[in-house]
Scaffold this motif. Structure first.
Motif, PDB file in Angstrom:
ATOM      1  N   ILE A 121     -21.656 -11.784  51.864  1.00  0.00           N
ATOM      2  CA  ILE A 121     -22.028 -10.848  52.925  1.00  0.00           C
ATOM      3  C   ILE A 121     -21.809  -9.412  52.444  1.00  0.00           C
ATOM      4  O   ILE A 121     -22.648  -8.529  52.639  1.00  0.00           O
ATOM      5  N   GLY A 125     -24.761  -6.682  52.101  1.00  0.00           N
ATOM      6  CA  GLY A 125     -24.616  -5.382  52.761  1.00  0.00           C
ATOM      7  C   GLY A 125     -24.762  -4.244  51.767  1.00  0.00           C
ATOM      8  O   GLY A 125     -25.422  -3.234  52.037  1.00  0.00           O
ATOM      9  N   ILE A 166     -23.672  -5.177  58.099  1.00  0.00           N
ATOM     10  CA  ILE A 166     -23.501  -6.467  57.432  1.00  0.00           C
ATOM     11  C   ILE A 166     -22.156  -6.519  56.715  1.00  0.00           C
ATOM     12  O   ILE A 166     -21.399  -7.488  56.810  1.00  0.00           O
ATOM     13  N   ASN A 167     -21.839  -5.443  56.010  1.00  0.00           N
ATOM     14  CA  ASN A 167     -20.583  -5.369  55.270  1.00  0.00           C
ATOM     15  C   ASN A 167     -19.379  -5.547  56.191  1.00  0.00           C
ATOM     16  O   ASN A 167     -18.363  -6.123  55.800  1.00  0.00           O
TER      17      ASN A 167
END
Lengths: 540, 230, 101
Positions: A121, A125, A166-167
Motif C-alpha cells: 500500500i 501510494g 493510500i499511504n
C-alpha cells in the motif's frame, strides 16, 4: 551457542530463500522491515534533493534559480515526501517491524500478511505521488490549505492527495498490527512493565496512527470531492469554510508529529540505557509519558491556527494544552539525563546520536513553547522560526535517533559491524552540519523572514548562506552511511550475537536472527534493563 | 545459550492455526481485537465527515432543516428497517456458525446479502430522485433549490449528504464482497465448527455499517421535519 | 474456560428482542420528527440513535460478553470522536466570546 565464538549462523532470515519472489512475497517481519528500509532511504534522498534545490535558491536574495511556481513545488514536494514517505513510516516500519516481535519474544507480528500488504500500500501510494511530481507537480504546501488546493491550484493536487490517502492506510494497518501484537503476542513472563521502552513508544505511536490517520483520510476525500465534483465544502465563494479544513487537517497533522517523534524517543531510551550500562531512570514514568504524549498530543491542534481566525477563547485553550504536552517530553529528557548520571558511559556511535538527540530535541521542544504562546506566535508564525523549530525536532530529533538506531541494530540485522571511524566522522558532520543549517533559521525567523518565499531582503543573505553551507555539510554526513553500511555487508567485521553487551531479547538470538526469531520461545523473568550486571542466561 | 524453558508445540493443531500463533485461542483473540481496532479507525473516518456536518449545521441551521425536509422520508425509513433486519440475519448467521449448522450459515449470509443489495437499490433510486429534483451539487449540473435564498447553504447540505451516504454505500458494497467471500469459505469447508472467527469478524464489520446508518437517518432525513411539512 | 466472546452463544430469542427494540426505536424516531418539540427533537432523536447503536454493539456484536480490552477499544474510539467534535465546536461556538484589543 556461546558468544565467545563470533560467527554468522549457517541459516538465518537473510539466506532462508534467496529468490526475488521470496523477498517480494515475504511474510517475515524482518524482511518486510528491509523492504521498507530500501523504500524510505530512496524517499529520504528524493526529499533531500528538493531540499538541495531550496537551499541553493536561497543562497542569493533574488529568486533567480527557480521560478516562483517551481519554488512552490520544490518546498511542497520536499515537505510531502519527507513527512509522509519518510518521517512517518521510517522508524516504525523499518526498526519497529524488525524489532518488536524480537523484543517481545514472538515469532512474528500478529498479522504477517497484513504487514506485507502495508508495504505494498505504501508502495502504491508513493507511485501516485511520484506520478503527481512528474505530471504538474504540487504547489499547495504540504498543508494543502483550501480554497487554493481545492479551487485555484493548477497542479496535480488530486493524484498527490490520492497518494497520501493510500499511504495513510499503510500507517493505519501497521499501527493496528503493532497494537494487536503487543497486546496478544508477548512471550510468557513478558508483562507490560518488563517491555523495553522502544515497545511502549511504538504502542503509543500506534494509538495515534489508528486514531488520527483516518481523519486525514476523510479530509483528503473532502478535498478531492470539492476539486473533482465541485462540492462546495471549503470554498468560501459557495459558503464553505476554509478554517474547517484546517481543523480537520491539523486534528491529524499535529498528532502526526508525535508519530514522528515517539518512536525516536523509544530508540533513545534503548541507546542511553545500553551505553550508560544502567537501568532507565524512572522506567514507569517514561512508559506513561509516551502514552501521555499520545493522548495530550490530540488536544493541541489549534495552535497551528492562532492567526487563521479561530476564536480567541479556543486559542487560549489550545495554547494552555500545548504547554501541557511539553511536560511528558520533558520528563523523558530528565529521565534520560538521570540515566546517564553515574552511568558507565561508552561513546559508541549510537550513543553520540542519542546524546545529540537529547540536546537538539530539547532546543526544538523549548522553541515549541515559544510558539505555543499566542502573542509570540503572532509574530513568529509563518516565518523561518517555525521551520527551524520543526527541523530541530524532526531532523535534530527523529533523524538523529533513526541513525542512532540503525547504527545500534545494524549488527543484529546484518551480522556485520560497519567502519567505526567513518561512522564517528559522519556523526560529527551530521551534528555540525545540522546546527549550521538550522540555527541561523531561528534568527532569520525572529528577524521576520517569511517561510515559503524564494526571494528575500539583502540583509538576510549572510544567515541564508550559512544555512546553505550547513546543508552541504549535512548532506555529506547523510550520504556517508550509505557507503559504509553497504561496505560492511561484504567487508564488515562479524558482529556476533551481542556486540554491544546489551540487554534485550533481540540480543539473545543470533545475528542475523533465524526466520522464526527464537529456536525456542523464551520465558521472561527479568526486567527490561538489567544493567549493569545482567544475570547469566538473560543476556548472551 | 539458554532462553528459559521451552514451550512445547502441539502437533495436533488445527489446520487453520497460523504458524506464528501459539494456539487457536490466541489467533481468534488477535483477529477479533484487530477487527475492533479497524472499526475504531472507521469511527474516526466517518467522524471527520460528521464534524463537517456538525459545523455547517450549527452555522446554517435553517438551510439544513429546509434542505433535509425536501428529502423523501419513506425510502430512508425503509432502508433503515432493511439494514436493521440485515443485522439480525447476520447475527443469526454467526449463531449458526457457533452451533456448526453449515446450511443455515449460508442461508443467513445470502439473506443478509439480499437485504444489503435492496438497500443499495433503494439508495440508487434516491440518488436518481435527487438528480431529477436538481439537488446534486457541483458535477457540472444545475443545482436548483425551491427556496432560492437558501440555495448556497442547501448546496453545502447536499454536498455533505452525498459524501456521507456515498461513503456509507461504498462500505456496504465492500460488505457485500466480504459476505461473498464468507459464503465461499462456508461452502468449501474452510469454515468449520472449530474455525469460524472470520464469520464473527465479518459480522462485526456489517453491524458497524448498520450503526453508521442508524445515525445518518435522523441526521440527514429528520432535521426539519417538525418545522417544514413538505 | 475461555473469556472469548466467540464461544458465548447468545440465544436467538435475545436477537429477536433486540431487533424488535431497534424497529420500535426507528418508528419512534420517525414519529418524534414530525412533532415540534423545539430543541428536544434533536435530543430525543440522538438519544434513541445512541441507544440503538448501544444495543447493536452489546448484543449483535457480542460486546456484552467480551473482555475489558474490547470495551476499552470501543470507548477509546468513541471518546476520541467526541474530543474532535467538542474541541472544534469549542472554536465555532465561542467566536463571539472574546475579542483581540
Amino acid at each position: 551457542m556461546s558468544s565467545s565464538t563470533v560467527s554468522i549462523p549457517s541459516t538465518h532470515y537473510l539466506n532462508n530463500g534467496t529468490t526475488l519472489k521470496s523477498w517480494l512475497l515475504t511474510k517475515d517481519h524482518k524482511r518486510i522491515g528491509l523492504l521498507y528500509l530500501a523504500a524510505v532511504t530512496f524517499f529520504f534522498m528524493l526529499g533531500g534533493a528538493f531540499a538541495v534545490a531550496i537551499r541553493l535558491e536561497l543562497v542569493t536574495p533574488a529568486g533567480d534559480l527557480l521560478s516562483d511556481a517551481n519554488y512552490n513545488k520544490a518546498f511542497t514536494l520536499h515537505g510531502v515526501i519527507m513527512v509522509f514517505f519518510f518521517l512517518i513510516p521510517a522508524i516504525p516500519s523499518v526498526l519497529g517491524n524488525f524489532l518488536i516481535p524480537l523484543m517481545i519474544g514472538a515469532k512474528d507480528l500478529a498479522f504477517p500478511k497484513l504487514n506485507l500488504l502495508s508495504f505494498y500500500i505504501y508502495f502504491v501510494g508513493s507511485l501516485f505521488t511520484m506520478y503527481a511530481m512528474v505530471s504538474g507537480g504540487l504547489d499547495t504546501g504540504w498543508t494543502f490549505y483550501t480554497p487554493f488546493s481545492t479551487v485555484a491550484s493548477t497542479t496535480a493536487v488530486v493524484p498527490a492527495a490520492l497518494g497520501i490517502f493510500i499511504n495513510g492506510f499503510s500507517g493505519i494497518l501497521t499501527g493496528l498490527n503493532f497494537i494487536v501484537t503487543i497486546h496478544r503476542m508477548r512471550a510468557p513472563g513478558m508483562t507490560w512493565f518488563r517491555l523495553p521502552l522502544f515497545v511502549w513508544s511504538h504502542y503509543a505511536t500506534s494509538l495515534i496512527q489508528v486514531l488520527g490517520t483516518p481523519v486525514l483520510a476523510i479530509t483528503i476525500v473532502l478535498v478531492a470531492a470539492e476539486r473533482i465534483f465541485g462540492f462546495g465544502l471549503f470554498n468560501p465563494a459557495v459558503g464553505g469554510d476554509p478554517v474547517l479544513f484546517q481543523h480537520l487537517f491539523w486534528f491529524y497533522s499535529h498528532p502526526a508529529v508525535y508519530i514522528m517523534i515517539l518512536p525516536a524517543m523509544g530508540i533513545v531510551s534503548e541507546l542511553i540505557a545500553a551505553f550508560s550500562r544502567k537501568q532507565v531512570f524512572g522506567y514507569g514514568f517514561v512508559a506513561f509519558a509516551s502514552i501521555g504524549i499520545a493522548v495530550i498530543g490530540f488536544l493541541v491542534w489549534g495552535h497551528h491556527m492562532f492567526v487563521s481566525g479561530e476564536s480567541v477563547y479556543a486559542a487560549l485553550v489550545f495554547s494552555f494544552l500545548s504547554f501541557l504536552v511539553a511536560i511528558p517530553s520533558a520528563v523523558k529528557v530528565f529521565n534520560w539525563t538521570a540515566t546517564m548520571y553515574k552511568g558507565s558511559l561508552s561513546w559508541e556511535i549510537p550513543m553520540l546520536y542519542a546524546v545529540g538527540f537529547i540536546g537538539l530535541f530539547a532546543i526544538g521542544g523549548l522553541t515549541g513553547l515559544f510558539l505555543a504562546s499566542i502573542g509570540l506566535d503572532v509574530h513568529l508564525t509563518d516565518t523561518y522560526f517555525i521551520i527551524a523549530h520543526f527541523h530541530y525536532v524532526m531532523v535534530g530529533g527523529t533523524i538523529m535517533a533513526y541513525l542512532g538506531g540503525l547504527h545500534f541494530w545494524w549488527p543484529k540485522i546484518t551480522g556485520r559491524m560497519y567502519n567505526r571511524t567513518l561512522g564517528k566522522f559522519s556523526a560529527a558532520l551530521v551534528f555540525v552540519g545540522f546546527n549550521l543549517t538550522f540555527f541561523p533559521q531561528f534568527v532569520l525567523g525572529y528577524l521576520g523572514m517569511p517561510r515559503r518565499y524564494h526571494a528575500y531582503p539583502d540583509e538576510f543573505q549572510v544567515l541564508n548562506v550559512l544555512s546553505s553551507a550547513g546543508a552541504s555539510v549535512l548532506a555529506v554526513g547523510y550520504l556517508l552511511p550509505l557507503f559504509y553500511f553497504a561496505l560492511s555487508l561484504k567487508y564488515g567485521e562479524i558482529a556476533g550475537d551481542n556486540p554491544w553487551g546489551a540487554v534485550g531479547l533481540e540480543w539473545n538470538t543470533t545475528s542475523p536472527p533465524p526466520t522464526e526469531n527464537f529456536p525456542v520461545t523464551p520465558v521472561v523473568t527479568w526486567d527490561a534493563y538489567e544493567y549493569p550486571t545482567p544475570v547469566e542466561g538473560h543476556v548472551v | 545459550m539458554s532462553n528459559g524453558a521451552a514451550v512445547a508445540h502441539d502437533p495436533h493443531h488445527n489446520p487453520n492455526l497460523a504458524h506464528h500463533f501459539e494456539s487457536m485461542e490466541q489467533q481468534t483473540e488477535a483477529s477479533i481485537l484487530g477487527m475492533w481496532v479497524f472499526l475504531v479507525t472507521e469511527i474516526l473516518f466517518f467522524g471527520g465527515a460528521l464534524m463537517a456536518y456538525m459545523v455547517y449545521r450549527s452555522q446554517y441551521p435553517d438551510a439544513f432543516a429546509l434542505a433535509s425536509s425536501h428529502i423523501a422520508i419513506l425510502p430512508g425509513a425503509i432502508n433503515t428497517a432493511v439494514l436493521i433486519l440485515s443485522s439480525l440475519t447476520m447475527a443469526l448467521a454467526v449463531h449458526a456458525a457457533q452451533t456448526g449448522e453449515r446450511t443455515k450459515i449460508m442461508f443467513f449470509i445470502v439473506i443478509t446479502m439480499i437485504l444489503g443489495a435492496a438497500f443499495l437499490g433503494i439508495k440508487a433510486y434516491e440518488y436518481y430522485e435527487k438528480y431529477e429534483e436538481h439537488f446534486i451539487p457541483g458535477m457540472g449540473l444545475q443545482f436548483i433549490f425551491p427556496e432560492p435564498e437558501y440555495q448556497q447553504n442547501a448546496q453545502i447540505f447536499f454536498s455533505i449528504y452525498f459524501v456521507l451516504t456515498g461513503l456509507h454505500a461504498l462500505h456496504m458494497i465492500i460488505g457485500l464482497g466480504i459476505m461473498t467471500w464468507m459464503f465461499i469459505w462456508v461452502k468449501n469447508g474452510t469454515i468449520t465448527s472449530e474455525y469460524f472467527a472470520p464469520i464473527e469478524i465479518s459480522g462485526l464489520y456489517w453491524h458497524f455499517v448498520d450503526i453508521v446508518w442508524i445515525f445518518l437517518f435522523p441526521l440527514l432525513y429528520l432535521i426539519g421535519r417538525h418545522v417544514h411539512h413538505v | 474456560m475461555s473469556e472469548n466472546s466467540i464461544h458465548h452463544i447468545v440465544p436467538k430469542s435475545t436477537y429477536y428482542l433486540i431487533f424488535l427494540a431497534l424497529m420500535v426505536g426507528t418508528a419512534i424516531t420517525w414519529w418524534v420528527a414530525t412533532i415540534d418539540l423545539g430543541p428536544m427533537n434533536n435530543v430525543i432523536m440522538l438519544t434513541i440513535a445512541v441507544t440503538k447503536a448501544t444495543l447493536v454493539v452489546l448484543f449483535f456484536m457480542h460486546v456484552k460478553y467480551s473482555n475489558h480490552l474490547t470495551w476499552a477499544v470501543i470507548a477509546g474510539g468513541v471518546f476520541w470522536l467526541l474530543i474532535m467534535l467538542a474541541l472544534t465546536m469549542n472554536d465555532y461556538l465561542t467566536r463571539a466570546f472574546l475579542h483581540y484589543g
